[in-house]
Design an enzyme around this catalytic site. Structure first.
Site, short mmCIF file in Angstrom:
data_model
loop_
_atom_site.label_atom_id
_atom_site.label_comp_id
_atom_site.label_asym_id
_atom_site.label_seq_id
_atom_site.Cartn_x
_atom_site.Cartn_y
_atom_site.Cartn_z
CD GLU A 99 -2.82 -1.20 2.45
OE1 GLU A 99 -2.93 -0.34 3.04
OE2 GLU A 99 -3.85 -1.97 2.39
CD GLU A 112 -3.47 -5.64 4.03
OE1 GLU A 112 -4.04 -4.91 4.20
OE2 GLU A 112 -1.94 -5.52 3.96
O1 IFM Z 1 -3.93 -2.72 9.62
C1 IFM Z 1 -3.91 -2.32 8.04
C2 IFM Z 1 -2.71 -2.95 7.24
O2 IFM Z 1 -1.46 -2.74 7.90
C3 IFM Z 1 -2.87 -2.49 5.94
N1 IFM Z 1 -4.02 -2.39 5.23
C4 IFM Z 1 -4.98 -2.03 6.03
C5 IFM Z 1 -5.07 -2.62 7.26
C6 IFM Z 1 -6.43 -2.17 8.10
O3 IFM Z 1 -6.63 -0.72 8.12
#
Ligand code: IFM
Length: 478
Positions: A165, A370
Protein backbone atom coordinates in the site's frame (compact mmCIF):
# COMPACT_ATOMS: atom_id res chain seq x y z
CA UNK A 1 -25.64 -24.00 -5.25
CA UNK A 2 -22.15 -24.66 -3.89
CA UNK A 3 -19.59 -21.94 -4.50
CA UNK A 4 -16.26 -23.72 -5.14
CA UNK A 5 -12.89 -22.14 -5.72
CA UNK A 6 -10.36 -23.64 -8.15
CA UNK A 7 -7.94 -26.32 -6.94
CA UNK A 8 -4.63 -24.74 -5.92
CA UNK A 9 -6.29 -21.45 -4.92
CA UNK A 10 -4.09 -20.00 -2.16
CA UNK A 11 -5.90 -19.50 1.16
CA UNK A 12 -3.92 -17.31 3.48
CA UNK A 13 -3.85 -14.85 6.33
CA UNK A 14 -1.74 -11.69 6.50
CA UNK A 15 0.08 -9.61 9.11
CA UNK A 16 2.75 -6.89 9.18
CA UNK A 17 5.92 -6.64 11.25
CA UNK A 18 5.26 -3.50 13.30
CA UNK A 19 1.68 -4.55 13.99
CA UNK A 20 2.53 -7.90 15.60
CA UNK A 21 6.22 -8.44 16.32
CA UNK A 22 7.01 -6.44 19.47
CA UNK A 23 10.60 -7.11 20.64
CA UNK A 24 11.39 -3.61 19.48
CA UNK A 25 14.96 -3.72 20.80
CA UNK A 26 15.87 -7.36 20.16
CA UNK A 27 18.35 -8.57 17.49
CA UNK A 28 20.02 -5.13 17.57
CA UNK A 29 16.89 -3.60 16.05
CA UNK A 30 16.89 0.20 16.15
CA UNK A 31 13.78 2.40 15.84
CA UNK A 32 11.80 2.59 12.65
CA UNK A 33 9.80 5.73 11.96
CA UNK A 34 6.77 3.97 13.43
CA UNK A 35 8.60 3.52 16.76
CA UNK A 36 9.36 7.23 16.78
CA UNK A 37 5.84 8.20 15.73
CA UNK A 38 4.04 5.94 18.19
CA UNK A 39 6.20 7.29 21.03
CA UNK A 40 5.27 10.86 20.11
CA UNK A 41 2.49 12.05 22.45
CA UNK A 42 -0.88 12.52 20.78
CA UNK A 43 -0.23 10.50 17.64
CA UNK A 44 -1.79 7.15 18.61
CA UNK A 45 -5.02 6.46 20.51
CA UNK A 46 -4.30 5.90 24.22
CA UNK A 47 -0.57 6.37 23.54
CA UNK A 48 -0.31 2.76 22.38
CA UNK A 49 2.95 1.62 20.74
CA UNK A 50 4.20 -1.49 18.94
CA UNK A 51 6.86 -2.16 21.63
CA UNK A 52 5.20 -5.43 22.62
CA UNK A 53 2.27 -5.75 20.19
CA UNK A 54 1.30 -9.43 20.02
CA UNK A 55 4.81 -10.49 21.09
CA UNK A 56 5.06 -12.51 17.89
CA UNK A 57 8.87 -12.52 17.89
CA UNK A 58 8.76 -14.59 21.08
CA UNK A 59 5.66 -16.58 20.11
CA UNK A 60 6.49 -17.30 16.50
CA UNK A 61 6.27 -21.09 16.78
CA UNK A 62 2.96 -20.91 18.64
CA UNK A 63 1.55 -18.64 15.93
CA UNK A 64 2.69 -20.96 13.15
CA UNK A 65 1.19 -23.94 15.02
CA UNK A 66 -2.06 -21.99 15.24
CA UNK A 67 -2.09 -21.42 11.48
CA UNK A 68 -1.44 -25.09 10.86
CA UNK A 69 -4.21 -25.98 13.28
CA UNK A 70 -6.56 -23.76 11.29
CA UNK A 71 -5.45 -25.39 8.04
CA UNK A 72 -4.23 -22.09 6.56
CA UNK A 73 -2.27 -22.74 3.34
CA UNK A 74 -0.23 -19.51 3.09
CA UNK A 75 1.03 -16.77 5.39
CA UNK A 76 1.82 -13.24 4.28
CA UNK A 77 4.15 -11.45 6.70
CA UNK A 78 6.45 -8.46 6.40
CA UNK A 79 10.10 -8.07 7.31
CA UNK A 80 11.06 -5.25 9.66
CA UNK A 81 13.80 -3.40 7.78
CA UNK A 82 15.23 -2.11 11.08
CA UNK A 83 15.57 -5.66 12.40
CA UNK A 84 17.75 -6.81 9.50
CA UNK A 85 19.57 -3.59 8.54
CA UNK A 86 19.12 -1.24 11.50
CA UNK A 87 20.20 2.06 9.99
CA UNK A 88 18.86 1.25 6.53
CA UNK A 89 22.35 1.03 5.07
CA UNK A 90 25.44 -1.11 5.45
CA UNK A 91 25.74 -4.74 6.51
CA UNK A 92 22.83 -6.86 7.68
CA UNK A 93 22.40 -8.12 11.23
CA UNK A 94 22.54 -11.90 11.10
CA UNK A 95 20.38 -12.37 14.22
CA UNK A 96 17.59 -10.39 12.61
CA UNK A 97 17.77 -12.42 9.42
CA UNK A 98 17.85 -15.61 11.52
CA UNK A 99 14.51 -14.71 13.07
CA UNK A 100 12.87 -14.61 9.63
CA UNK A 101 14.72 -17.74 8.53
CA UNK A 102 13.32 -19.52 11.59
CA UNK A 103 9.83 -18.26 10.81
CA UNK A 104 10.06 -19.44 7.20
CA UNK A 105 11.41 -22.82 8.29
CA UNK A 106 8.55 -23.22 10.79
CA UNK A 107 6.05 -22.40 8.03
CA UNK A 108 7.61 -24.76 5.48
CA UNK A 109 7.81 -27.57 8.07
CA UNK A 110 4.06 -27.29 8.42
CA UNK A 111 3.31 -27.04 4.72
CA UNK A 112 2.42 -23.32 4.84
CA UNK A 113 3.58 -21.19 1.88
CA UNK A 114 5.48 -18.07 3.05
CA UNK A 115 4.63 -14.84 1.21
CA UNK A 116 7.16 -12.17 2.17
CA UNK A 117 6.47 -8.42 2.02
CA UNK A 118 9.65 -6.34 2.15
CA UNK A 119 8.11 -3.05 3.23
CA UNK A 120 4.96 -2.48 5.25
CA UNK A 121 5.51 1.18 6.22
CA UNK A 122 8.29 0.88 8.83
CA UNK A 123 11.21 2.84 7.37
CA UNK A 124 14.35 2.79 9.57
CA UNK A 125 14.33 6.08 11.49
CA UNK A 126 17.85 6.92 10.29
CA UNK A 127 16.62 6.92 6.69
CA UNK A 128 13.60 9.02 7.64
CA UNK A 129 15.86 11.49 9.42
CA UNK A 130 17.94 11.71 6.24
CA UNK A 131 14.84 12.74 4.25
CA UNK A 132 12.65 9.62 4.05
CA UNK A 133 10.67 8.72 0.94
CA UNK A 134 10.54 12.29 -0.42
CA UNK A 135 14.30 11.84 -0.95
CA UNK A 136 15.42 9.87 -4.01
CA UNK A 137 18.25 8.12 -2.17
CA UNK A 138 15.71 6.11 -0.14
CA UNK A 139 14.67 4.20 -3.29
CA UNK A 140 18.26 3.00 -3.75
CA UNK A 141 18.54 2.02 -0.10
CA UNK A 142 15.34 -0.01 -0.47
CA UNK A 143 16.75 -1.93 -3.45
CA UNK A 144 19.89 -2.74 -1.45
CA UNK A 145 17.79 -3.99 1.47
CA UNK A 146 15.72 -6.10 -0.97
CA UNK A 147 18.91 -7.76 -2.21
CA UNK A 148 20.05 -8.52 1.37
CA UNK A 149 16.77 -10.21 2.27
CA UNK A 150 16.64 -12.08 -1.05
CA UNK A 151 20.17 -13.44 -0.58
CA UNK A 152 19.27 -14.60 2.94
CA UNK A 153 15.87 -16.17 2.26
CA UNK A 154 15.68 -16.72 -1.50
CA UNK A 155 16.42 -20.43 -1.19
CA UNK A 156 13.24 -20.87 0.85
CA UNK A 157 10.75 -18.14 -0.09
CA UNK A 158 9.16 -18.24 -3.52
CA UNK A 159 6.59 -15.41 -3.20
CA UNK A 160 7.89 -11.84 -2.78
CA UNK A 161 6.03 -8.53 -2.44
CA UNK A 162 8.02 -5.29 -2.66
CA UNK A 163 5.72 -2.67 -1.07
CA UNK A 164 2.48 -2.78 0.83
CA UNK A 165 0.00 0.00 0.00
CA UNK A 166 2.43 2.72 -1.11
CA UNK A 167 -0.58 5.09 -1.20
CA UNK A 168 -0.70 4.97 2.60
CA UNK A 169 3.08 5.43 2.92
CA UNK A 170 2.97 8.51 0.70
CA UNK A 171 -0.34 10.20 1.43
CA UNK A 172 -1.08 9.26 5.05
CA UNK A 173 2.59 9.52 6.03
CA UNK A 174 3.57 12.76 4.28
CA UNK A 175 0.17 14.30 3.33
CA UNK A 176 -2.36 14.04 6.16
CA UNK A 177 0.28 13.09 8.73
CA UNK A 178 -1.92 10.52 10.48
CA UNK A 179 0.75 7.90 9.85
CA UNK A 180 4.51 8.03 10.40
CA UNK A 181 6.45 10.18 9.90
CA UNK A 182 3.52 12.58 10.43
CA UNK A 183 4.32 15.19 7.79
CA UNK A 184 1.65 17.36 6.20
CA UNK A 185 3.17 18.54 2.94
CA UNK A 186 1.36 17.64 -0.31
CA UNK A 187 4.51 18.01 -2.41
CA UNK A 188 6.41 15.67 -0.11
CA UNK A 189 3.56 13.17 -0.52
CA UNK A 190 3.86 13.29 -4.31
CA UNK A 191 7.66 13.01 -4.16
CA UNK A 192 7.27 10.08 -1.76
CA UNK A 193 4.84 8.35 -4.15
CA UNK A 194 7.38 8.64 -6.97
CA UNK A 195 10.29 7.39 -4.90
CA UNK A 196 8.21 4.48 -3.61
CA UNK A 197 7.46 3.62 -7.25
CA UNK A 198 11.14 3.91 -8.12
CA UNK A 199 12.12 1.84 -5.07
CA UNK A 200 9.65 -0.81 -6.19
CA UNK A 201 11.16 -1.02 -9.69
CA UNK A 202 14.74 -1.08 -8.43
CA UNK A 203 13.82 -3.71 -5.83
CA UNK A 204 12.21 -5.93 -8.48
CA UNK A 205 15.51 -5.87 -10.39
CA UNK A 206 17.49 -6.56 -7.22
CA UNK A 207 15.21 -9.48 -6.38
CA UNK A 208 15.44 -10.93 -9.89
CA UNK A 209 19.21 -10.72 -9.64
CA UNK A 210 19.37 -12.55 -6.32
CA UNK A 211 16.49 -15.03 -6.49
CA UNK A 212 16.19 -18.30 -8.37
CA UNK A 213 14.12 -18.14 -11.60
CA UNK A 214 11.11 -19.79 -9.94
CA UNK A 215 10.60 -16.69 -7.73
CA UNK A 216 7.27 -14.89 -7.98
CA UNK A 217 7.48 -11.11 -7.51
CA UNK A 218 4.65 -8.72 -6.89
CA UNK A 219 3.45 -5.53 -5.16
CA UNK A 220 0.35 -5.02 -2.96
CA UNK A 221 -1.68 -1.94 -3.86
CA UNK A 222 -4.77 -0.72 -2.05
CA UNK A 223 -6.59 -0.18 -5.31
CA UNK A 224 -9.60 2.02 -4.73
CA UNK A 225 -13.09 1.43 -6.08
CA UNK A 226 -13.83 5.11 -6.64
CA UNK A 227 -17.45 5.96 -7.30
CA UNK A 228 -19.09 9.24 -8.29
CA UNK A 229 -22.21 10.27 -6.35
CA UNK A 230 -24.05 11.12 -9.59
CA UNK A 231 -23.34 11.00 -13.32
CA UNK A 232 -23.05 14.79 -13.46
CA UNK A 233 -19.84 15.77 -15.30
CA UNK A 234 -18.44 17.55 -12.24
CA UNK A 235 -18.93 14.45 -10.08
CA UNK A 236 -17.36 12.23 -12.74
CA UNK A 237 -14.43 14.62 -12.85
CA UNK A 238 -14.01 14.32 -9.08
CA UNK A 239 -13.91 10.55 -9.54
CA UNK A 240 -11.26 10.89 -12.25
CA UNK A 241 -9.06 13.02 -9.98
CA UNK A 242 -9.20 10.58 -7.09
CA UNK A 243 -8.71 7.61 -9.39
CA UNK A 244 -5.50 9.27 -10.64
CA UNK A 245 -4.23 9.94 -7.11
CA UNK A 246 -5.32 6.64 -5.58
CA UNK A 247 -4.73 4.15 -8.39
CA UNK A 248 -3.14 5.39 -11.59
CA UNK A 249 -0.27 7.17 -9.80
CA UNK A 250 0.97 3.64 -9.03
CA UNK A 251 -0.48 1.41 -11.75
CA UNK A 252 0.49 3.92 -14.48
CA UNK A 253 4.26 3.67 -14.01
CA UNK A 254 4.30 0.13 -12.60
CA UNK A 255 2.17 -1.51 -15.27
CA UNK A 256 2.41 0.83 -18.27
CA UNK A 257 5.65 2.76 -17.71
CA UNK A 258 4.08 6.23 -17.60
CA UNK A 259 2.39 8.60 -15.15
CA UNK A 260 -1.07 9.72 -16.26
CA UNK A 261 -1.08 13.13 -17.94
CA UNK A 262 -4.19 14.23 -16.01
CA UNK A 263 -2.32 13.66 -12.72
CA UNK A 264 0.38 16.11 -13.84
CA UNK A 265 -2.26 18.67 -14.79
CA UNK A 266 -4.28 18.28 -11.59
CA UNK A 267 -1.19 18.84 -9.44
CA UNK A 268 0.57 21.44 -11.63
CA UNK A 269 0.04 24.25 -9.14
CA UNK A 270 1.96 22.23 -6.53
CA UNK A 271 4.87 20.78 -8.51
CA UNK A 272 6.38 20.42 -11.97
CA UNK A 273 7.28 16.80 -11.17
CA UNK A 274 10.94 17.45 -12.04
CA UNK A 275 11.80 14.84 -9.41
CA UNK A 276 10.83 12.25 -12.07
CA UNK A 277 14.10 11.76 -13.96
CA UNK A 278 14.46 10.51 -17.52
CA UNK A 279 14.38 6.75 -17.44
CA UNK A 280 12.49 6.50 -14.14
CA UNK A 281 9.18 5.28 -15.62
CA UNK A 282 11.04 2.50 -17.46
CA UNK A 283 12.89 1.61 -14.24
CA UNK A 284 9.55 1.38 -12.41
CA UNK A 285 7.83 -0.77 -15.03
CA UNK A 286 9.47 -4.09 -14.31
CA UNK A 287 7.74 -7.39 -15.16
CA UNK A 288 5.65 -8.76 -12.30
CA UNK A 289 4.34 -12.28 -11.78
CA UNK A 290 1.06 -11.20 -10.18
CA UNK A 291 -0.58 -8.13 -8.71
CA UNK A 292 -1.62 -7.94 -5.05
CA UNK A 293 -4.95 -6.24 -4.45
CA UNK A 294 -5.87 -4.95 -0.97
CA UNK A 295 -9.52 -3.97 -0.61
CA UNK A 296 -11.74 -2.96 2.31
CA UNK A 297 -14.34 -0.38 1.23
CA UNK A 298 -15.26 1.83 -1.72
CA UNK A 299 -14.64 5.60 -1.99
CA UNK A 300 -17.60 7.84 -2.85
CA UNK A 301 -16.89 11.33 -4.22
CA UNK A 302 -18.59 14.28 -5.82
CA UNK A 303 -17.81 17.76 -7.05
CA UNK A 304 -16.28 20.19 -4.55
CA UNK A 305 -18.39 22.02 -2.01
CA UNK A 306 -21.21 19.53 -2.39
CA UNK A 307 -23.53 20.48 0.48
CA UNK A 308 -24.20 16.79 1.08
CA UNK A 309 -20.55 15.94 1.64
CA UNK A 310 -20.33 14.49 5.13
CA UNK A 311 -16.78 13.45 5.73
CA UNK A 312 -13.28 14.07 4.47
CA UNK A 313 -12.32 10.68 3.09
CA UNK A 314 -12.62 7.75 5.49
CA UNK A 315 -9.12 8.09 6.93
CA UNK A 316 -8.40 9.54 10.37
CA UNK A 317 -8.82 13.30 10.23
CA UNK A 318 -5.76 15.35 11.18
CA UNK A 319 -7.18 18.54 9.72
CA UNK A 320 -4.96 17.97 6.68
CA UNK A 321 -6.28 16.01 3.73
CA UNK A 322 -4.13 13.20 2.37
CA UNK A 323 -5.29 14.19 -1.13
CA UNK A 324 -3.29 16.96 -2.82
CA UNK A 325 -6.47 18.11 -4.57
CA UNK A 326 -8.84 18.08 -1.58
CA UNK A 327 -10.44 21.36 -2.52
CA UNK A 328 -11.59 19.90 -5.85
CA UNK A 329 -13.36 16.86 -4.45
CA UNK A 330 -15.95 16.18 -1.73
CA UNK A 331 -16.02 12.82 0.04
CA UNK A 332 -19.16 11.01 1.22
CA UNK A 333 -19.94 8.18 3.58
CA UNK A 334 -21.54 5.51 1.36
CA UNK A 335 -24.93 4.40 2.69
CA UNK A 336 -25.48 1.15 4.56
CA UNK A 337 -23.72 -1.04 7.04
CA UNK A 338 -20.31 -0.05 8.43
CA UNK A 339 -17.47 -1.82 10.19
CA UNK A 340 -15.93 -0.61 13.44
CA UNK A 341 -13.57 1.54 11.32
CA UNK A 342 -16.62 3.41 9.96
CA UNK A 343 -15.91 1.83 6.55
CA UNK A 344 -18.95 0.84 4.53
CA UNK A 345 -19.39 -2.85 3.75
CA UNK A 346 -19.63 -3.21 -0.03
CA UNK A 347 -18.25 -6.37 -1.66
CA UNK A 348 -19.17 -5.06 -5.13
CA UNK A 349 -16.16 -2.73 -4.81
CA UNK A 350 -13.85 -5.76 -4.64
CA UNK A 351 -15.56 -7.30 -7.64
CA UNK A 352 -15.18 -4.04 -9.58
CA UNK A 353 -11.48 -3.73 -8.75
CA UNK A 354 -10.74 -7.35 -9.73
CA UNK A 355 -12.64 -6.98 -13.01
CA UNK A 356 -10.99 -3.66 -13.82
CA UNK A 357 -7.44 -4.94 -13.43
CA UNK A 358 -8.14 -8.20 -15.18
CA UNK A 359 -9.20 -6.02 -18.14
CA UNK A 360 -6.38 -3.47 -17.82
CA UNK A 361 -3.61 -5.99 -17.13
CA UNK A 362 -5.01 -9.12 -18.77
CA UNK A 363 -1.90 -11.27 -18.48
CA UNK A 364 -1.24 -10.46 -14.84
CA UNK A 365 -2.78 -12.87 -12.31
CA UNK A 366 -4.36 -11.21 -9.27
CA UNK A 367 -4.14 -12.16 -5.61
CA UNK A 368 -6.28 -10.52 -2.92
CA UNK A 369 -3.44 -9.84 -0.49
CA UNK A 370 -5.67 -8.15 2.13
CA UNK A 371 -9.36 -8.09 2.92
CA UNK A 372 -11.12 -8.13 6.27
CA UNK A 373 -12.94 -6.05 8.84
CA UNK A 374 -12.62 -4.67 12.36
CA UNK A 375 -15.48 -5.29 14.78
CA UNK A 376 -15.83 -4.73 18.52
CA UNK A 377 -15.38 -8.42 19.38
CA UNK A 378 -16.00 -9.50 22.96
CA UNK A 379 -14.94 -12.68 24.67
CA UNK A 380 -17.87 -14.53 26.27
CA UNK A 381 -17.74 -15.94 29.79
CA UNK A 382 -17.02 -19.41 28.36
CA UNK A 383 -13.92 -18.06 26.59
CA UNK A 384 -15.34 -18.11 23.06
CA UNK A 385 -15.48 -15.15 20.68
CA UNK A 386 -18.41 -15.01 18.29
CA UNK A 387 -18.01 -12.57 15.40
CA UNK A 388 -20.94 -13.08 13.03
CA UNK A 389 -20.45 -9.65 11.43
CA UNK A 390 -16.94 -10.58 10.34
CA UNK A 391 -18.13 -13.91 8.94
CA UNK A 392 -20.82 -12.09 7.00
CA UNK A 393 -18.25 -9.53 5.71
CA UNK A 394 -15.89 -12.31 4.61
CA UNK A 395 -18.68 -14.34 3.05
CA UNK A 396 -19.87 -11.37 0.98
CA UNK A 397 -16.37 -10.49 -0.21
CA UNK A 398 -15.46 -14.07 -1.03
CA UNK A 399 -18.66 -14.40 -3.03
CA UNK A 400 -17.53 -11.29 -4.93
CA UNK A 401 -14.12 -12.89 -5.60
CA UNK A 402 -15.90 -16.00 -6.84
CA UNK A 403 -18.12 -13.96 -9.12
CA UNK A 404 -15.05 -12.24 -10.61
CA UNK A 405 -13.43 -15.65 -11.13
CA UNK A 406 -16.56 -16.98 -12.80
CA UNK A 407 -16.50 -13.99 -15.15
CA UNK A 408 -12.92 -14.61 -16.19
CA UNK A 409 -10.71 -12.76 -13.69
CA UNK A 410 -7.52 -14.75 -13.02
CA UNK A 411 -7.55 -14.59 -9.21
CA UNK A 412 -5.08 -17.00 -7.60
CA UNK A 413 -5.51 -16.45 -3.89
CA UNK A 414 -7.07 -14.63 -0.94
CA UNK A 415 -5.41 -13.43 2.28
CA UNK A 416 -7.60 -12.55 5.22
CA UNK A 417 -6.48 -9.45 7.12
CA UNK A 418 -5.56 -10.38 9.73
CA UNK A 419 -4.39 -13.55 11.39
CA UNK A 420 -4.31 -11.87 14.82
CA UNK A 421 -5.80 -8.80 16.44
CA UNK A 422 -2.96 -6.29 16.30
CA UNK A 423 -1.69 -2.70 16.43
CA UNK A 424 -3.98 -0.82 14.05
CA UNK A 425 -1.64 2.15 13.45
CA UNK A 426 -3.12 5.48 14.62
CA UNK A 427 -5.94 3.54 16.33
CA UNK A 428 -3.52 1.55 18.48
CA UNK A 429 -5.09 -1.64 19.85
CA UNK A 430 -8.64 -0.25 19.80
CA UNK A 431 -9.61 -1.91 16.50
CA UNK A 432 -9.65 -5.68 16.21
CA UNK A 433 -9.15 -7.08 12.68
CA UNK A 434 -8.00 -10.57 13.74
CA UNK A 435 -9.59 -13.93 12.99
CA UNK A 436 -7.79 -14.86 16.20
CA UNK A 437 -8.52 -12.84 19.34
CA UNK A 438 -5.53 -11.60 21.34
CA UNK A 439 -5.77 -10.78 25.04
CA UNK A 440 -3.10 -8.09 25.24
CA UNK A 441 -2.61 -8.63 29.01
CA UNK A 442 -1.82 -12.33 28.77
CA UNK A 443 -1.11 -12.70 25.03
CA UNK A 444 -3.59 -15.58 25.00
CA UNK A 445 -4.69 -16.41 21.44
CA UNK A 446 -8.30 -17.56 20.91
CA UNK A 447 -9.57 -18.41 17.43
CA UNK A 448 -12.82 -16.49 16.87
CA UNK A 449 -15.78 -18.11 15.12
CA UNK A 450 -14.56 -16.46 11.89
CA UNK A 451 -11.22 -18.31 12.17
CA UNK A 452 -13.06 -21.61 12.45
CA UNK A 453 -15.34 -20.66 9.55
CA UNK A 454 -12.33 -19.65 7.41
CA UNK A 455 -10.56 -22.89 8.36
CA UNK A 456 -13.45 -24.85 6.88
CA UNK A 457 -13.21 -22.82 3.66
CA UNK A 458 -9.43 -23.27 3.45
CA UNK A 459 -9.68 -27.01 3.88
CA UNK A 460 -12.57 -27.59 1.42
CA UNK A 461 -12.28 -24.74 -1.12
CA UNK A 462 -16.07 -24.43 -0.86
CA UNK A 463 -17.60 -21.22 0.53
CA UNK A 464 -19.47 -22.29 3.68
CA UNK A 465 -22.81 -20.86 4.72
CA UNK A 466 -22.39 -18.07 7.29
CA UNK A 467 -23.90 -20.36 9.96
CA UNK A 468 -21.55 -23.23 9.19
CA UNK A 469 -19.02 -22.64 11.97
CA UNK A 470 -17.19 -25.79 13.06
CA UNK A 471 -16.13 -26.41 16.64
CA UNK A 472 -12.40 -26.19 17.31
CA UNK A 473 -12.38 -29.94 17.80
CA UNK A 474 -13.68 -30.42 14.22
CA UNK A 475 -10.80 -28.59 12.58
CA UNK A 476 -8.38 -30.45 10.28
CA UNK A 477 -5.52 -30.89 12.74
CA UNK A 478 -7.56 -31.09 15.92
O1 IFM B 1 -3.99 -2.82 9.30
C1 IFM B 1 -3.96 -2.33 8.00
C2 IFM B 1 -2.78 -2.91 7.24
O2 IFM B 1 -1.59 -2.63 7.87
C3 IFM B 1 -2.72 -2.33 5.84
N1 IFM B 1 -4.00 -2.45 5.18
C4 IFM B 1 -5.16 -2.03 5.88
C5 IFM B 1 -5.22 -2.68 7.26
C6 IFM B 1 -6.49 -2.22 8.01
O3 IFM B 1 -6.48 -0.84 8.18
Amino acid sequence: MSVSFPPGFLWGTATAAYQIEGAAREHGRTPSMWDTFSHTPGKIEHGHTGDIATDHVNRRSEDVRLMAYLGIGAYRFSVSWSRVQPTGRGPAVQRGLDFYRGLVDDLLDRGITPVLTLYHWDLPQDLESAGGWPRRETAYRFAEYARIVAEALGDRVKHWITLNEPWCSAFLGYGSGVHAPGQTNPVSALRAAHHLNLGHGLAVDALRGALPPRAQISVSLNLAAVRARTHAPADLDARRRIDALANRIFTGPMLSGAYPEDLFKDTARLTDWSFVHDGDPAAIRRPLDWLGVNYYTPTLVSAPKDPEADRRDGHPDSGHSPWPCADSVAFHQPPGEQTEMGWSVDPSGLYDVLMRYSREAPRLPLVVTENGAAYADKMAADGTVDDPDRISYLHGHLAAVHRALAEGADVRGYFLWSLLDNFEWAHGYTKRFGAVHVDYETQLRTPKASARWYARLASTGVLPDVRDVPALSDLPLA
